[in-house]
Scaffold this motif. Structure first.
Motif, PDB file in Angstrom:
ATOM      1  N   THR A   1      14.929  -3.206   3.349  1.00 56.27           N
ATOM      2  CA  THR A   1      14.173  -4.372   3.410  1.00 56.27           C
ATOM      3  C   THR A   1      14.554  -5.008   4.718  1.00 56.27           C
TER       4      THR A   1
ATOM      5  N   GLU B   1      14.991  -8.010   5.320  1.00 54.16           N
ATOM      6  CA  GLU B   1      16.057  -9.252   4.919  1.00 54.16           C
ATOM      7  C   GLU B   1      17.301  -8.681   4.901  1.00 54.16           C
ATOM      8  N   GLU B   2      17.439  -7.462   4.369  1.00 56.47           N
ATOM      9  CA  GLU B   2      18.747  -6.683   4.162  1.00 56.47           C
ATOM     10  C   GLU B   2      19.132  -6.173   5.520  1.00 56.47           C
TER      11      GLU B   2
ATOM     12  N   GLY C   1      20.017  -9.364   7.593  1.00 59.80           N
ATOM     13  CA  GLY C   1      21.278 -10.022   7.213  1.00 59.80           C
ATOM     14  C   GLY C   1      22.440  -9.303   7.008  1.00 59.80           C
TER      15      GLY C   1
END
Length: 196
Positions: free
Chosen positions: A152, A154-155, A158
């Protein structure tokens, strides 16, 4: 439109064409042509050690071996990307890839000191034009592999920067199908740990 108007229009076009041709052939056009102002390059840029690099510039190192021959690394050509204060460079894998981009010219490659090259973060992230998948590249001489980053956003964002040097979406280059096709597809990256 009446015949008389058509005939007059034809005659006017012929006269203007004749006069224009005479002016150009006589060289008078050089005297009558207004001065053209040089338009400044409006692409994002950054200056490193007195060298200005614009977004999209082609750069290579001018490093040499003790005997004066180019180093192996100095034979590589990179395309620079400038986004705000961020500076990226991406390897152009081989001459076939270089030539597949019709707007790139070998004569436009800027040879710069290795310290200027080192100021740019190497990006190994691409997206093929028209595709949403982001791939991580692993160049190996004039060939290489690519792995789909199957995470994703976000992954991906991050993750701690590691093997692919940055996980910043600004570091993703959009490439053509020839460029993407010069990398052999390998397994997907499905864990954040694989990026770090």
């Amino acid at each position: 439109m009446s015949k008389k108007l058509k005939k007059g229009l034809k005659k006017s076009v012929s006269v203007v064409t004749a006069i224009t041709t005479i002016v150009w052939l006589s060289g008078l056009a050089l005297v009558l042509t207004p001065a053209v102002s040089v338009v400044a390059d409006e692409r994002p840029s950054v200056t490193v050690e007195g060298v200005t690099i614009y977004d999209g510039d082609l750069i290579s190192s001018n490093a040499t071996n003790p005997d004066g021959t180019p180093t192996y690394e100095s034979l590589d050509i990179y395309i620079a990307k400038v986004v705000g204060a961020e500076k990226y460079k991406r390897l152009i894998l081989n001459p076939q890839v270089f030539d597949s981009y019709g707007h790139l010219n070998w004569s436009d490659v800027k040879e710069v000191d290795q310290s200027v090259m080192d100021a740019f973060t190497t990006s190994c992230l691409i997206r093929e034009d028209g595709d949403t998948k982001v791939y991580a590249l692993a160049p190996d001489d004039d060939t290489g592999t690519k792995s789909w980053i199957n995470l994703t956003a976000e992954e991906f964002l991050g993750a701690t920067p590691g093997a692919y040097s940055t996980n910043d979406s600004d570091a993703i280059y959009t490439v053509n199908s020839t460029d993407a096709g010069n990398y052999t597809t390998t397994g997907d990256i499905t864990t954040v740990a694989a990026l770090e």
